[in-house]
Design a protein around this motif. Structure first.
Motif, PDB file in Angstrom:
ATOM      1  N   ALA A   7       0.833  -1.205   0.000  1.00  0.00           N
ATOM      2  CA  ALA A   7       0.000   0.000   0.000  1.00  0.00           C
ATOM      3  C   ALA A   7       0.870   1.258   0.000  1.00  0.00           C
ATOM      4  CB  ALA A   7      -0.938  -0.003   1.198  1.00  0.00           C
ATOM      5  N   PHE A   8       1.965   1.233   0.755  1.00  0.00           N
ATOM      6  CA  PHE A   8       2.863   2.392   0.791  1.00  0.00           C
ATOM      7  C   PHE A   8       3.556   2.574  -0.555  1.00  0.00           C
ATOM      8  CE2 PHE A   8       6.795   4.670   2.022  1.00  0.00           C
ATOM      9  CZ  PHE A   8       6.194   5.805   2.526  1.00  0.00           C
ATOM     10  N   ASP A   9       3.979   1.466  -1.159  1.00  0.00           N
ATOM     11  CA  ASP A   9       4.601   1.549  -2.487  1.00  0.00           C
ATOM     12  C   ASP A   9       3.625   2.113  -3.518  1.00  0.00           C
ATOM     13  OD1 ASP A   9       6.963   0.533  -1.460  1.00  0.00           O
ATOM     14  OD2 ASP A   9       6.599  -1.517  -2.171  1.00  0.00           O
TER      15      ASP A   9
ATOM     16  N   MET B  26      -6.931  14.376   2.625  1.00  0.00           N
ATOM     17  CA  MET B  26      -6.422  13.016   2.428  1.00  0.00           C
ATOM     18  C   MET B  26      -7.525  11.961   2.445  1.00  0.00           C
ATOM     19  SD  MET B  26      -2.788  12.955   4.522  1.00  0.00           S
ATOM     20  CE  MET B  26      -3.508  11.948   5.753  1.00  0.00           C
ATOM     21  N   LYS B  27      -8.619  12.231   3.138  1.00  0.00           N
ATOM     22  CA  LYS B  27      -9.614  11.181   3.354  1.00  0.00           C
ATOM     23  C   LYS B  27     -10.303  10.720   2.072  1.00  0.00           C
ATOM     24  CE  LYS B  27     -13.475  14.122   4.674  1.00  0.00           C
ATOM     25  NZ  LYS B  27     -14.373  14.530   5.718  1.00  0.00           N
ATOM     26  N   ASP B  28     -10.239  11.505   1.015  1.00  0.00           N
ATOM     27  CA  ASP B  28     -10.889  11.127  -0.240  1.00  0.00           C
ATOM     28  C   ASP B  28      -9.915  10.565  -1.273  1.00  0.00           C
ATOM     29  OD1 ASP B  28     -13.391  11.950   0.710  1.00  0.00           O
ATOM     30  OD2 ASP B  28     -13.023  14.018   0.105  1.00  0.00           O
TER      31      ASP B  28
ATOM     32  N   GLN C  52      -6.308   6.115   1.674  1.00  0.00           N
ATOM     33  CA  GLN C  52      -7.302   5.300   2.382  1.00  0.00           C
ATOM     34  C   GLN C  52      -6.819   3.858   2.495  1.00  0.00           C
ATOM     35  OE1 GLN C  52     -10.971   5.672   0.224  1.00  0.00           O
ATOM     36  NE2 GLN C  52     -11.483   7.647   1.133  1.00  0.00           N
ATOM     37  N   ASP C  53      -6.263   3.341   1.401  1.00  0.00           N
ATOM     38  CA  ASP C  53      -5.751   1.971   1.410  1.00  0.00           C
ATOM     39  C   ASP C  53      -4.626   1.814   2.426  1.00  0.00           C
ATOM     40  OD1 ASP C  53      -7.556   1.408  -0.621  1.00  0.00           O
ATOM     41  OD2 ASP C  53      -6.050   1.494  -2.221  1.00  0.00           O
ATOM     42  N   LEU C  54      -3.713   2.774   2.451  1.00  0.00           N
ATOM     43  CA  LEU C  54      -2.605   2.722   3.401  1.00  0.00           C
ATOM     44  C   LEU C  54      -3.121   2.755   4.833  1.00  0.00           C
ATOM     45  CD1 LEU C  54       0.484   2.748   3.908  1.00  0.00           C
ATOM     46  CD2 LEU C  54       0.320   5.242   3.930  1.00  0.00           C
TER      47      LEU C  54
END
Length: 114
Positions: free
Chosen positions: A27-29, A76-78, A83-85
């Motif tokens: 997710a970070f990648d 960031m919330k959208d 969101q995945d991270l």
């Protein structure tokens, strides 16, 4: 007597093999591939770190400081990669909480009189 640091180092290595860790890394990648989302994420982390340092030093931060952090959080919330991270962070955090409970059990037993 066991060397608890060897056990901790092994646990750190084992952590890297868990699904939760692998999912977080992926997710970070994926987040880093989205330049706009990653820049926003970095801004949020930087602002959060600044406010934490101020708090640790006993300094008060202003309403504007808090508002700017909240504004970044709202932006960031959208964003799907963020969101995945966050979802993967939560899953890993749950596992870490469970591990902490297991590791802390001997201490808990002392206070229970066991």
């Amino acid at each position: 007597m066991a060397n608890i640091y060897d056990s901790a180092n092994q646990m750190a290595k084992d952590l890297e093999t868990t699904q939760q860790y692998q999912d977080l890394k992926k997710a970070f990648d994926m987040l880093k591939l989205d330049q706009v989302a990653y820049a926003l994420f970095q801004q949020f982390q930087q602002k959060q770190m600044e406010l934490q340092q101020m708090q640790m030093q006993g300094q008060q931060f202003s309403e504007d400081d808090l508002k700017s952090l909240q504004d970044l959080g709202d932006k960031m919330k959208d964003i799907q990669p963020i969101q995945d991270l966050m979802a993967k962070e939560q899953q890993l955090s749950m596992m870490m909480d469970e591990l902490n409970q297991i590791i802390s059990e001997p201490i808990v037993k002392i206070y229970r009189g066991e």
